[in-house]
Design a protein around this motif. Structure first.
Motif, PDB file in Angstrom:
ATOM      1  N   ARG A   1     -38.150 -30.804   8.896  1.00  0.00           N
ATOM      2  CA  ARG A   1     -39.348 -29.957   8.899  1.00  0.00           C
ATOM      3  C   ARG A   1     -39.017 -28.582   9.509  1.00  0.00           C
ATOM      4  O   ARG A   1     -39.527 -27.549   9.066  1.00  0.00           O
ATOM      5  CB  ARG A   1     -40.477 -30.634   9.664  1.00  0.00           C
ATOM      6  CG  ARG A   1     -40.981 -31.920   8.997  1.00  0.00           C
ATOM      7  CD  ARG A   1     -42.184 -32.497   9.715  1.00  0.00           C
ATOM      8  NE  ARG A   1     -42.579 -33.791   9.157  1.00  0.00           N
ATOM      9  CZ  ARG A   1     -43.410 -33.930   8.110  1.00  0.00           C
ATOM     10  NH1 ARG A   1     -43.913 -32.868   7.518  1.00  0.00           N
ATOM     11  NH2 ARG A   1     -43.726 -35.142   7.666  1.00  0.00           N
ATOM     12  N   TRP A   2     -38.181 -28.582  10.521  1.00  0.00           N
ATOM     13  CA  TRP A   2     -37.763 -27.316  11.115  1.00  0.00           C
ATOM     14  C   TRP A   2     -36.985 -26.454  10.124  1.00  0.00           C
ATOM     15  O   TRP A   2     -37.020 -25.222  10.206  1.00  0.00           O
ATOM     16  CB  TRP A   2     -36.928 -27.575  12.366  1.00  0.00           C
ATOM     17  CG  TRP A   2     -37.743 -27.831  13.589  1.00  0.00           C
ATOM     18  CD1 TRP A   2     -37.930 -29.029  14.232  1.00  0.00           C
ATOM     19  CD2 TRP A   2     -38.507 -26.873  14.311  1.00  0.00           C
ATOM     20  NE1 TRP A   2     -38.761 -28.883  15.310  1.00  0.00           N
ATOM     21  CE2 TRP A   2     -39.143 -27.562  15.392  1.00  0.00           C
ATOM     22  CE3 TRP A   2     -38.740 -25.504  14.169  1.00  0.00           C
ATOM     23  CZ2 TRP A   2     -39.959 -26.910  16.300  1.00  0.00           C
ATOM     24  CZ3 TRP A   2     -39.563 -24.861  15.074  1.00  0.00           C
ATOM     25  CH2 TRP A   2     -40.162 -25.561  16.121  1.00  0.00           C
ATOM     26  N   LEU A   3     -36.285 -27.071   9.189  1.00  0.00           N
ATOM     27  CA  LEU A   3     -35.547 -26.296   8.184  1.00  0.00           C
ATOM     28  C   LEU A   3     -36.497 -25.407   7.394  1.00  0.00           C
ATOM     29  O   LEU A   3     -36.236 -24.216   7.180  1.00  0.00           O
ATOM     30  CB  LEU A   3     -34.797 -27.246   7.240  1.00  0.00           C
ATOM     31  CG  LEU A   3     -34.094 -26.572   6.046  1.00  0.00           C
ATOM     32  CD1 LEU A   3     -33.015 -25.614   6.533  1.00  0.00           C
ATOM     33  CD2 LEU A   3     -33.490 -27.627   5.128  1.00  0.00           C
ATOM     34  N   PHE A   4     -37.630 -25.963   6.947  1.00  0.00           N
ATOM     35  CA  PHE A   4     -38.598 -25.169   6.200  1.00  0.00           C
ATOM     36  C   PHE A   4     -39.196 -24.066   7.072  1.00  0.00           C
ATOM     37  O   PHE A   4     -39.434 -22.943   6.599  1.00  0.00           O
ATOM     38  CB  PHE A   4     -39.709 -26.071   5.656  1.00  0.00           C
ATOM     39  CG  PHE A   4     -39.268 -27.001   4.563  1.00  0.00           C
ATOM     40  CD1 PHE A   4     -38.878 -26.508   3.330  1.00  0.00           C
ATOM     41  CD2 PHE A   4     -39.233 -28.374   4.769  1.00  0.00           C
ATOM     42  CE1 PHE A   4     -38.473 -27.365   2.321  1.00  0.00           C
ATOM     43  CE2 PHE A   4     -38.832 -29.241   3.764  1.00  0.00           C
ATOM     44  CZ  PHE A   4     -38.443 -28.739   2.532  1.00  0.00           C
ATOM     45  N   ILE A   5     -39.435 -24.375   8.337  1.00  0.00           N
ATOM     46  CA  ILE A   5     -39.998 -23.373   9.246  1.00  0.00           C
ATOM     47  C   ILE A   5     -39.018 -22.215   9.442  1.00  0.00           C
ATOM     48  O   ILE A   5     -39.389 -21.034   9.371  1.00  0.00           O
ATOM     49  CB  ILE A   5     -40.348 -24.009  10.606  1.00  0.00           C
ATOM     50  CG1 ILE A   5     -41.477 -25.031  10.430  1.00  0.00           C
ATOM     51  CG2 ILE A   5     -40.751 -22.935  11.619  1.00  0.00           C
ATOM     52  CD1 ILE A   5     -41.795 -25.819  11.699  1.00  0.00           C
TER      53      ILE A   5
ATOM     54  N   HIS B   1     -41.086 -30.463  19.744  1.00  0.00           N
ATOM     55  CA  HIS B   1     -42.528 -30.389  19.441  1.00  0.00           C
ATOM     56  C   HIS B   1     -42.959 -31.501  18.481  1.00  0.00           C
ATOM     57  O   HIS B   1     -43.920 -31.332  17.725  1.00  0.00           O
ATOM     58  CB  HIS B   1     -42.906 -29.028  18.866  1.00  0.00           C
ATOM     59  CG  HIS B   1     -42.675 -27.890  19.821  1.00  0.00           C
ATOM     60  ND1 HIS B   1     -43.306 -27.783  21.032  1.00  0.00           N
ATOM     61  CD2 HIS B   1     -41.852 -26.801  19.726  1.00  0.00           C
ATOM     62  CE1 HIS B   1     -42.903 -26.671  21.654  1.00  0.00           C
ATOM     63  NE2 HIS B   1     -42.014 -26.067  20.877  1.00  0.00           N
ATOM     64  N   GLY B   2     -42.227 -32.600  18.514  1.00  0.00           N
ATOM     65  CA  GLY B   2     -42.592 -33.743  17.698  1.00  0.00           C
ATOM     66  C   GLY B   2     -42.292 -33.595  16.224  1.00  0.00           C
ATOM     67  O   GLY B   2     -42.770 -34.398  15.416  1.00  0.00           O
TER      68      GLY B   2
END
Length: 526
Positions: A218-222, A212-213
């Protein structure tokens, strides 16, 4: 079978009448199952009560602390996985972000714990977790490091109240035959969060980088937020408040709720009381306020730093190898220090089980043992030639944290010494952790310099001195408790004589006391 009174006669009692109730408590036979987990030896109603409290409160607390440490550490993993380049953090920005988190963490602890004495914990604790979960989620979308700074401050602020708050609440539910084990389990859950962050980031980067770009960091925080937020919301439904001062938890029966209050009253625990000028003066004049938090500060800053990785890496020095021909791979450097954590966890668990069980709630012997072992290890490292015997040095590194798990027992001891004043308990537990963190964020920069590793002789000298001070400070507390014990019983004897009664214990007299006088049982256990 050996038998023991429940509650233990030595447990903290808020007054003479409470001590008498404790002595007259139900006799429970000690079994091998009960030595493994205390609830097995309890009557059915009490066993069911503690099963529920453990299943809900201890599970939520341990998961929450695991996630707190996971969310706290994720910035380091993210920095190493692309955040540095994406946000232009090429200078001192990471250190600044960590410092800003520390500011939020330091200023929030005491106010948060005091909120727990005025508002229901089932609202305060989940709200804290919800707050840091939302701030963590927001971190995935930052476009610059200035936005990251703001969110890290909020993460620190909301996380600040969780650790001291849970310790205070554990003291609001459990007796001394149970409290040490629960405090230790809760604390060790945080270590798993520290360890798991790196694995989670590696998995996020490997499987989600570019999805998803979004970059892997950033995925770690999500992912952290996805785990944290549902547990926080569940806390609003399940997490219990303190039984002596708040409403009954919906998952407890009326009999279980009344029993939870009786158990605490029998050992002198108190619910909330109004703040008055007289109370504030008493608090400011109490030696508890100044001496007890410092015990945790000293312990927290006396531990050695993890130097084994630096030592292993030093063998690979291309210019001046300490042992020519001897090298370690990156895999070795990451895996060989792992036994240190395992040995530490085993010794910490042993402390808690022995303290609650065979030592009948005594905390101070394990604080002494912690200090003594650490002094010996510190002296050895100050003098040791790290390369003279590689195998022995490696074993010493594995045992460097052996016996250093007294921290949760120190906070447990503070809970018990201040048993009859819930506001003081909340304040001093938070103050100990708060001031420890302040010192910990400053002093290592001067005594545990990276350039000094792997020898770090200044650091080990500092560790040795702090642990020697830990022994001295523990002795000071025991002497002060002994002094207060003598004062309390002298006052009780005088009152008995004036009333024409020979033995206040036998007549069941209630004698009002200050908290210094009431929590004397830690000394009676000597």
């Amino acid at each position: 079978m050996a038998s023991s009174g429940y509650p233990f006669p030595e447990e903290p009692a808020g007054d003479l009448e409470a001590r008498k109730r404790a002595k007259d408590g139900e006799i429970v036979k000690a079994t091998w199952k009960g030595r493994l987990w205390d609830t097995f030896d309890l009557p059915p109603l009490e066993r069911k009560l503690l099963f529920k409290v453990d299943a809900v409160m201890l599970t939520f607390a341990s998961l929450g602390y695991f996630l707190k440490n996971l969310d706290q550490q994720n910035i380091n993993s993210a920095f190493l996985s692309g955040m540095k380049e994406d946000l232009g953090m090429h200078g001192n920005e990471l250190v600044t972000a960590v410092t800003i988190w520390t500011v939020g963490y330091v200023i929030g602890q005491i106010p948060s714990n005091m909120l727990l004495t005025r508002f229901e914990a089932r609202l305060v604790i989940p709200a804290l977790e919800l707050g840091w979960g939302i701030a963590t989620l927001g971190s995935y979308a930052v476009k610059n490091y200035q936005a990251l700074y703001a969110l890290r401050f909020l993460v620190g602020l909301f996380e600040s109240g969780f650790y001291p708050g849970i310790h205070y609440l554990l003291g609001s539910w459990y007796t001394p035959r149970e409290l040490g084990k629960r405090a230790m389990i809760f604390w060790l859950a945080g270590s798993l969060g520290n360890m798991f962050s790196g694995f989670l980031q590696a998995a996020a980067y490997r499987n989600l980088n570019g999805v998803h770009g979004l970059a892997g960091w950033r995925w770690l925080f999500i992912i952290d937020a996805i785990i944290t937020l549902p547990i926080a919301l569940a806390g609003f439904v399940f997490f219990p408040s303190a039984p002596l001062q708040d409403k009954k938890a919906w998952w407890l029966s009326e009999d279980q709720h009344e029993l939870s209050k009786t158990r605490l009253q029998n050992i002198g625990r108190a619910g909330r009381t109004p703040w008055t000028k007289a109370r504030i003066k008493t608090l400011l004049r109490s030696w508890h306020t100044y001496v007890l938090p410092m015990l945790y500060v000293i312990w927290n800053n006396g531990g050695g730093q993890s130097a084994m990785g630096y030592w292993l890496k030093s063998f690979n020095d291309p210019v001046n190898p300490p042992v020519p021909g001897k090298t370690y791979s990156v895999e070795d450097i990451n895996q060989l220090p792992l036994p240190t954590k395992g040995i530490f966890i085993i010794s910490a668990i042993a402390y808690a089980w022995l303290s609650d069980g065979p030592f009948h709630g005594r905390r101070w012997p394990f604080i002494y043992l912690n200090g003594a072992i650490a002094v010996v290890i510190g002296i050895i490292f100050v003098k040791l030639d790290l390369y003279a015997n590689i195998k022995k040095t490696m074993i010493l590194y594995w045992f460097q944290d052996f016996g250093s798990g007294a921290g949760p027992l120190i906070l447990t001891w503070i809970n018990e010494i201040c048993s009859d004043d819930t506001e003081k308990r909340a304040l001093l537990v938070a103050a100990g952790n708060d001031f420890a963190y302040v010192l910990q964020s400053i002093v290592p920069n001067f005594v545990w310099k990276t350039t000094d590793f792997p020898e770090a002789r200044i650091g080990w000298t500092y560790s040795t001195a702090m642990n020697a001070l830990l022994i001295v400070w523990t002795t000071l507390i025991l002497l002060l408790l002994k002094r207060d014990e003598k004062k309390a019983f002298k006052s009780a004897s005088v009152a008995s004589i004036d009333a024409g009664i020979e033995d206040p214990d036998e007549k069941g007299i209630y004698t009002p006391q200050t908290s210094e006088q009431s929590a004397l049982s830690p000394l009676q256990k000597v």
